[in-house]
Design an enzyme around this catalytic site. Structure first.
Site, short mmCIF file in Angstrom:
data_model
loop_
_atom_site.label_atom_id
_atom_site.label_comp_id
_atom_site.label_asym_id
_atom_site.label_seq_id
_atom_site.Cartn_x
_atom_site.Cartn_y
_atom_site.Cartn_z
N LYS A 115 0.46 -1.63 0.25
CA LYS A 115 0.46 0.14 0.04
C LYS A 115 0.79 0.86 0.31
O LYS A 115 1.83 1.49 0.68
CB LYS A 115 -0.77 -0.03 1.38
CG LYS A 115 -2.15 0.82 1.17
CD LYS A 115 -2.85 1.04 2.03
CE LYS A 115 -3.88 2.34 2.39
NZ LYS A 115 -3.29 3.83 1.89
N CYS A 432 34.90 20.66 25.26
CA CYS A 432 32.97 20.73 25.54
C CYS A 432 33.31 19.43 25.83
O CYS A 432 33.46 18.06 24.26
CB CYS A 432 32.78 21.04 24.31
SG CYS A 432 30.90 20.63 24.50
#
Length: 673
Positions: A115, A432
């Protein structure tokens, strides 16, 4: 009774509104599951009170009114929609109803198809020539989209073969493969163009363009699944055989269609397709189950809006409605800051979803999203859930604006957004912790240095305990240090040390990929390694020299040079290849394409679509061994495109540039030549 009439009228009004939004404006406001729920409520009420059914009820028709901008086409044979079932129990009830109507207990044979999640169209061929194409519209009247459909290369303008009927109306679905959809949206983001929420909307919007030149640029394709009008000819009395006949005449038919006998075979087909769904390369939302025997179809007939001999067996909904509780900001390997919506948990496609990506500040602005909003969240296969729409009329009075951070939420460094880029980035680099974690995870990943056993949780502990600050520190770890980590015994620690030692024997391409240079994926890393041959030559290359590498343009060259110019990166690279750590790779073997007897020698080749006989990596390796350069994108420098199932925008671009295209079967044949 008045309250029931009022409820029915409210449902009809709501459904008509959503049909108009979906079918005419191509801007659905609610997911399919919500529409199906409303339709189910209306059907139940009308079933209990049949005297209240009216001819204009949404239960009695197929779709919405056609657009006035297109000429209208009246379908000589109505284009009906299908009834739905949503679980195995409901399918078995459908199966039993069909048996009862046929007054037979014999196993039923069905043709089972995918489908497709696209736009239904009708193609009228007269004497084998395409003379008209139309949308479904309301099932009786559609829109003439002939000029647009003629631009879709998958659709033949003339049928080939024998015994073609004088007039034949073929029905099928126009859809957009996922790869083409993603590339189209990416290009739109760069140009501040319209972003489509999903491939279905993109296909519908593309096919309804008033300018066919725009449609021609969209990566659309087509599969046929049935027939409407038939005059002056015959077709087999089996639906499956009709599909095979269409294929012989040059019409594209999905190779996943299958004939199944008995309910068990149908259920097995459904389960297999659901399992394979994410590998198809295009969106589907279920399977369609049709009685194969045309005589039995005619015996069973139709109800008002759908055939009795077919049903759509839908998968669990991929879109649902929920509420945004909060928005947090995550920092990735290259410093990209990504907003993430924290949601009221909701079941989407069989999985509880509580988080969804919002991509970037532009996407938040495009959606008009605020904290507290009711939103549509979508999860397709393994794709990260994302918010695709806001239901503005449900916005609470206390909804809050989303403020993008000016400083990194992890390390406090400034956040920078380069002009022309959608992504904001932390400028902290390896200071970081978030970037450090993600960079290290990438460095040890399977396609990079491939350190067996070095999982994400181990990396996170190593960074949090400050044992590792850059990739070189990994190779200084001892079994004693590793034993101090959670769930890490002496044997596991020693195994990890051994794995790190083993990973030092690598390739130049893997090493470059492991460094995590922005925009340098596996293919680009391989091209850089092949072009320069040695690390020293790469380190000395300026931007112009880098641009000479296949598929390396201005942006990639600048990112590469910027990475190599950073003092910390230079230090880490030198440490990694130093005698202390000793990462190394074999000296380059120069392949002279002219000396290889192969049809691929010296050619730049691009793979697109899904391959069935080889994995993508196997195909790349075999092509490279035969002297080909495998690229990730199509350009004027491309010599050959190998197109698998559901090939998308790369195939379209190759056709536009006049580049030779072969399929997988031809590639396999040439590989063995």
């Amino acid at each position: 009774m008045e309250s029931i009439i009022q409820q029915i009228n409210q449902l009809r009004t709501s459904l008509r509104h959503h049909e108009y939004q979906y079918h005419v404006l191509d801007a659905p406001e609610v997911p399919d599951a919500e529409y199906d729920r409303l339709m189910g409520e209306l059907r139940a009420l009308e079933s209990a009170h049949p005297e209240l059914i009216t001819a204009d009820s949404p239960t009695q028709r197929v779709g919405a009114a056609p657009l006035a901008a297109f000429d209208q086409v009246r379908h000589e044979v109505p284009m009906l929609s299908l009834d739905n079932v949503f679980d195995e129990e409901s399918f078995l009830a459908f199966y039993k109803r069909v048996q009862d109507r046929l007054k037979s207990s014999d196993p039923l044979t069905f043709c089972c198809e995918l489908k497709l999640d696209g736009l239904a169209v009708s193609l009228l061929y007269e004497d084998g020539e395409l003379v008209r194409a139309a949308t479904r519209g309301d099932g009786t009247t559609g829109e003439n989209i002939t000029s647009n459909v003629r631009t879709i290369r998958a659709i033949p303008l003339r049928l080939t073969g024998d015994n073609i009927p004088r007039r034949l109306e073929v029905r099928g679905e126009v859809f957009m493969p996922q790869a083409g959809f993603e590339q189209m949206n990416e290009e739109a983001r760069r140009k501040d163009g319209k972003i489509f929420a999903n491939p279905r909307n993109a296909a519908a919007g593309s096919i309804r363009q008033l300018d066919p030149r725009i449609t021609a640029k969209r990566p659309l394709t087509f599969f046929c699944y049935g027939v409407g009008l038939l005059e002056g000819g015959e077709l087999p009395r089996s639906h499956w055989q009709r599909l095979m006949q269409f294929k012989d005449w040059g019409l594209p038919v999905s190779d996943r269609a299958k004939r199944c006998t008995g309910s068990d075979e149908v259920l097995a087909f459904y389960r297999q397709v659901e399992q394979d769904r994410t590998q198809l390369g295009f969106d589907i939302d279920g399977v369609v189950v049709k009685i194969d025997d045309i005589d039995l179809q005619e015996t069973l007939g139709f109800v008002a809006r759908a055939p009795r001999w077919a049903t759509a067996f839908k998968f669990p909904a991929q879109e649902q409605i929920t509420q945004v509780r909060e928005v947090e900001f995550q920092v990735g390997r290259t410093g990209a800051i990504t907003p993430v919506a924290r949601l009221e948990p909701v079941l989407v496609a069989g999985v509880i979803v509580s988080n969804a990506t919002l991509h970037n500040a532009d996407e938040i602005e495009r959606l008009g999203l605020r904290i507290g909003d009711t939103v549509i969240v979508r999860r397709a296969g393994d794709v990260i859930p994302q918010v695709v729409g806001v239901i503005a009329e449900r916005r609470p009075a206390d909804a809050r604006e989303i403020l993008f951070p000016q400083h990194c939420p992890v390390c406090g460094s400034d956040v920078e957004r380069v002009e022309g880029e959608a992504v904001a980035r932390c400028t902290g680099g390896l200071i970081c912790a978030a970037q450090r974690k993600e960079a290290l995870k990438h460095f040890v990943s399977r396609r990079a240095l491939d350190v067996d056993g070095m999982g994400d949780k181990i990396i996170e502990q190593l960074v949090e305990k400050e044992y590792v600050k850059n990739p070189a520190d990994l190779f200084r770890l001892s079994a004693g240090i590793l034993t101090g980590l959670d769930r890490m015994g002496p044997k596991s620690a020693q195994n990890l040390v051994n794995a790190l030692e083993k990973s030092k024997q690598t390739t130049f391409a893997r090493f470059l990929y492991a460094l995590g240079i922005r925009e340098v994926g596996e293919a680009t890393a391989a091209n850089l390694a092949a072009h320069f041959g040695t690390l020293d030559k790469l380190l000395a290359a300026d931007i112009e020299a880098l641009k000479e590498v296949p598929e390396v343009g201005e942006i990639v060259a600048k990112h590469t040079r910027h990475f190599l110019d950073e003092e910390l990166n230079q230090q880490v690279i030198q440490e990694l290849v130093s005698d202390e750590i000793g990462i190394n790779w074999p000296a380059p073997v120069v392949i002279v394409a002219e000396e290889i007897d192969s049809p691929f020698a010296g050619k730049t080749v691009v793979l697109t679509g899904s391959l069935s006989q080889l994995s993508r990596d196997e195909a790349k390796d075999r092509l490279t061994a035969l002297g080909a350069k495998v690229s990730g994108s199509v350009s004027k420098k491309t010599d050959l495109v190998i197109a698998g199932e559901a090939a998308g925008s790369k195939l379209v671009k190759a056709q536009e540039l006049g580049i030779e295209v072969i399929d997988e079967a031809e590639m396999i044949r040439l590989l063995g030549a």
